[in-house]
Design a protein around this motif. Structure first.
Motif, PDB file in Angstrom:
ATOM      1  N   ILE A  16       0.845  -1.196   0.000  1.00 25.31           N
ATOM      2  CA  ILE A  16       0.000   0.000   0.000  1.00 25.31           C
ATOM      3  C   ILE A  16       0.876   1.240   0.000  1.00 25.31           C
ATOM      4  O   ILE A  16       1.631   1.480   0.933  1.00 25.31           O
ATOM      5  CB  ILE A  16      -0.953   0.009   1.215  1.00 25.31           C
ATOM      6  CG1 ILE A  16      -1.814  -1.250   1.245  1.00 25.31           C
ATOM      7  CG2 ILE A  16      -1.826   1.270   1.201  1.00 25.31           C
ATOM      8  CD1 ILE A  16      -2.643  -1.493  -0.014  1.00 25.31           C
ATOM      9  N   LEU A  75     -17.875   2.729  -1.858  1.00 23.30           N
ATOM     10  CA  LEU A  75     -16.720   1.878  -2.142  1.00 23.30           C
ATOM     11  C   LEU A  75     -16.976   1.156  -3.456  1.00 23.30           C
ATOM     12  O   LEU A  75     -17.873   0.325  -3.551  1.00 23.30           O
ATOM     13  CB  LEU A  75     -16.508   0.858  -1.019  1.00 23.30           C
ATOM     14  CG  LEU A  75     -16.184   1.427   0.350  1.00 23.30           C
ATOM     15  CD1 LEU A  75     -16.171   0.315   1.385  1.00 23.30           C
ATOM     16  CD2 LEU A  75     -14.841   2.131   0.324  1.00 23.30           C
ATOM     17  N   LYS A  77     -14.811  -0.723  -6.763  1.00 15.19           N
ATOM     18  CA  LYS A  77     -13.505  -1.261  -7.133  1.00 15.19           C
ATOM     19  C   LYS A  77     -12.841  -0.466  -8.250  1.00 15.19           C
ATOM     20  O   LYS A  77     -11.638  -0.561  -8.429  1.00 15.19           O
ATOM     21  CB  LYS A  77     -13.630  -2.739  -7.470  1.00 15.19           C
ATOM     22  CG  LYS A  77     -13.987  -3.532  -6.217  1.00 15.19           C
ATOM     23  CD  LYS A  77     -14.038  -5.004  -6.446  1.00 15.19           C
ATOM     24  CE  LYS A  77     -14.402  -5.673  -5.117  1.00 15.19           C
ATOM     25  NZ  LYS A  77     -14.544  -7.105  -5.222  1.00 15.19           N
ATOM     26  N   ILE A  81      -9.165   4.801  -3.601  1.00 14.21           N
ATOM     27  CA  ILE A  81      -9.530   5.009  -2.208  1.00 14.21           C
ATOM     28  C   ILE A  81      -8.285   5.458  -1.447  1.00 14.21           C
ATOM     29  O   ILE A  81      -7.252   4.782  -1.488  1.00 14.21           O
ATOM     30  CB  ILE A  81     -10.102   3.729  -1.579  1.00 14.21           C
ATOM     31  CG1 ILE A  81     -11.359   3.284  -2.343  1.00 14.21           C
ATOM     32  CG2 ILE A  81     -10.399   3.948  -0.095  1.00 14.21           C
ATOM     33  CD1 ILE A  81     -11.882   1.939  -1.939  1.00 14.21           C
ATOM     34  N   LEU A  83      -7.053   6.146   2.235  1.00 11.47           N
ATOM     35  CA  LEU A  83      -7.407   5.852   3.617  1.00 11.47           C
ATOM     36  C   LEU A  83      -6.618   6.718   4.591  1.00 11.47           C
ATOM     37  O   LEU A  83      -5.451   7.042   4.339  1.00 11.47           O
ATOM     38  CB  LEU A  83      -7.078   4.396   3.928  1.00 11.47           C
ATOM     39  CG  LEU A  83      -7.900   3.366   3.173  1.00 11.47           C
ATOM     40  CD1 LEU A  83      -7.084   2.122   2.929  1.00 11.47           C
ATOM     41  CD2 LEU A  83      -9.149   3.041   3.940  1.00 11.47           C
ATOM     42  N   GLY A  95      -5.865  -0.856   4.069  1.00 13.15           N
ATOM     43  CA  GLY A  95      -5.523  -0.834   2.650  1.00 13.15           C
ATOM     44  C   GLY A  95      -5.189  -2.225   2.131  1.00 13.15           C
ATOM     45  O   GLY A  95      -5.631  -2.626   1.054  1.00 13.15           O
ATOM     46  N   LEU A  98      -8.409  -4.160   1.785  1.00  6.04           N
ATOM     47  CA  LEU A  98      -9.142  -3.789   0.577  1.00  6.04           C
ATOM     48  C   LEU A  98      -8.470  -4.351  -0.671  1.00  6.04           C
ATOM     49  O   LEU A  98      -9.154  -4.817  -1.585  1.00  6.04           O
ATOM     50  CB  LEU A  98      -9.294  -2.269   0.479  1.00  6.04           C
ATOM     51  CG  LEU A  98     -10.259  -1.648   1.486  1.00  6.04           C
ATOM     52  CD1 LEU A  98     -10.221  -0.129   1.385  1.00  6.04           C
ATOM     53  CD2 LEU A  98     -11.679  -2.172   1.286  1.00  6.04           C
ATOM     54  N   ARG A  99      -7.152  -4.326  -0.706  1.00  4.98           N
ATOM     55  CA  ARG A  99      -6.428  -4.930  -1.826  1.00  4.98           C
ATOM     56  C   ARG A  99      -6.790  -6.408  -1.950  1.00  4.98           C
ATOM     57  O   ARG A  99      -7.063  -6.913  -3.031  1.00  4.98           O
ATOM     58  CB  ARG A  99      -4.952  -4.833  -1.585  1.00  4.98           C
ATOM     59  CG  ARG A  99      -4.038  -3.989  -2.347  1.00  4.98           C
ATOM     60  CD  ARG A  99      -4.216  -3.814  -3.823  1.00  4.98           C
ATOM     61  NE  ARG A  99      -3.678  -2.545  -4.169  1.00  4.98           N
ATOM     62  CZ  ARG A  99      -2.389  -2.273  -4.229  1.00  4.98           C
ATOM     63  NH1 ARG A  99      -1.501  -3.184  -3.984  1.00  4.98           N
ATOM     64  NH2 ARG A  99      -1.993  -1.077  -4.529  1.00  4.98           N
ATOM     65  N   TYR A 103      -9.873  -4.413  -4.425  1.00  6.04           N
ATOM     66  CA  TYR A 103      -9.748  -2.981  -4.693  1.00  6.04           C
ATOM     67  C   TYR A 103      -8.294  -2.727  -5.073  1.00  6.04           C
ATOM     68  O   TYR A 103      -7.395  -2.977  -4.279  1.00  6.04           O
ATOM     69  CB  TYR A 103     -10.131  -2.172  -3.450  1.00  6.04           C
ATOM     70  CG  TYR A 103     -11.610  -2.245  -3.128  1.00  6.04           C
ATOM     71  CD1 TYR A 103     -12.464  -1.240  -3.544  1.00  6.04           C
ATOM     72  CD2 TYR A 103     -12.132  -3.325  -2.418  1.00  6.04           C
ATOM     73  CE1 TYR A 103     -13.827  -1.302  -3.248  1.00  6.04           C
ATOM     74  CE2 TYR A 103     -13.494  -3.396  -2.124  1.00  6.04           C
ATOM     75  CZ  TYR A 103     -14.329  -2.388  -2.549  1.00  6.04           C
ATOM     76  OH  TYR A 103     -15.667  -2.455  -2.270  1.00  6.04           O
ATOM     77  N   VAL A 106      -5.563   1.672  -3.975  1.00  4.71           N
ATOM     78  CA  VAL A 106      -5.724   1.998  -2.562  1.00  4.71           C
ATOM     79  C   VAL A 106      -4.447   2.670  -2.062  1.00  4.71           C
ATOM     80  O   VAL A 106      -3.344   2.198  -2.356  1.00  4.71           O
ATOM     81  CB  VAL A 106      -6.010   0.719  -1.739  1.00  4.71           C
ATOM     82  CG1 VAL A 106      -6.221   1.052  -0.284  1.00  4.71           C
ATOM     83  CG2 VAL A 106      -7.210  -0.026  -2.308  1.00  4.71           C
ATOM     84  N   TYR A 107      -4.598   3.756  -1.306  1.00  3.60           N
ATOM     85  CA  TYR A 107      -3.457   4.541  -0.832  1.00  3.60           C
ATOM     86  C   TYR A 107      -3.605   4.822   0.660  1.00  3.60           C
ATOM     87  O   TYR A 107      -4.712   4.924   1.175  1.00  3.60           O
ATOM     88  CB  TYR A 107      -3.375   5.871  -1.586  1.00  3.60           C
ATOM     89  CG  TYR A 107      -3.334   5.698  -3.077  1.00  3.60           C
ATOM     90  CD1 TYR A 107      -2.128   5.529  -3.746  1.00  3.60           C
ATOM     91  CD2 TYR A 107      -4.508   5.675  -3.824  1.00  3.60           C
ATOM     92  CE1 TYR A 107      -2.092   5.347  -5.121  1.00  3.60           C
ATOM     93  CE2 TYR A 107      -4.473   5.498  -5.196  1.00  3.60           C
ATOM     94  CZ  TYR A 107      -3.273   5.337  -5.838  1.00  3.60           C
ATOM     95  OH  TYR A 107      -3.246   5.150  -7.190  1.00  3.60           O
ATOM     96  N   ASN A 108      -2.481   5.007   1.319  1.00  2.00           N
ATOM     97  CA  ASN A 108      -2.445   5.327   2.746  1.00  2.00           C
ATOM     98  C   ASN A 108      -1.961   6.758   2.906  1.00  2.00           C
ATOM     99  O   ASN A 108      -0.798   7.059   2.649  1.00  2.00           O
ATOM    100  CB  ASN A 108      -1.516   4.360   3.483  1.00  2.00           C
ATOM    101  CG  ASN A 108      -1.424   4.638   4.970  1.00  2.00           C
ATOM    102  OD1 ASN A 108      -2.017   5.569   5.499  1.00  2.00           O
ATOM    103  ND2 ASN A 108      -0.639   3.822   5.658  1.00  2.00           N
TER     104      ASN A 108
END
Length: 130
Positions: A16, A75, A77, A81, A83, A95, A98-99, A103, A106-108
């Motif tokens: 992530i 949400l 796909k 997103i 987070l 994250g 979700l991956r 998804y 996805v990013y943090n």
């Protein structure tokens, strides 16, 4: 072999991407969802990032599965997103989850503090009137 928190964090951080507030804001302008996964009492105490959507970490699996009766249509796909939590640990773990659920973008962002220090607007907590 038993997994430890350290193992789970390493796995999450390996897949992530951690981004800053400027990149998060850019992604939001392109339609990304800014997802706050903190618990409700945290939001009540510290406020929330303007434009964010809230799903508590403990409900994420239920809200992220389209086959769940608790699915949250925010949400998708095909939607990036971003987070955030309080410091970034739960966001990394969420994250990765979700991956694992399919998804792909996805990013943090890290924590609410990262958002605010990067120039993101924060809606102040609601005054409980006490």
């Amino acid at each position: 072999m038993t997994l430890t928190l350290k193992d789970m964090m390493a796995a999450a951080n390996a897949v992530i991407e951690r981004i800053d507030a400027a990149r998060a804001q850019e992604l939001m302008r392109q339609g990304a969802l800014l997802l706050d996964i903190r618990d409700a009492p945290e939001i009540e105490k510290t406020g929330r990032a303007r434009g964010s959507h809230h799903i508590a970490r403990g409900m994420l699996e239920f809200r992220a599965d389209p086959d769940s009766p608790f699915y949250d249509a925010e949400l998708r796909k095909d939607r990036p997103i971003v987070l955030h939590c309080a410091s970034g640990g739960r966001a990394a773990l969420a994250g990765k989850l979700l991956r694992d659920m399919g998804y792909s973008r996805v990013y943090n962002l890290g924590g609410l503090k990262d958002w605010a220090e990067g120039g993101g607007a924060v809606d102040e907590p609601i005054d409980a009137g006490m």
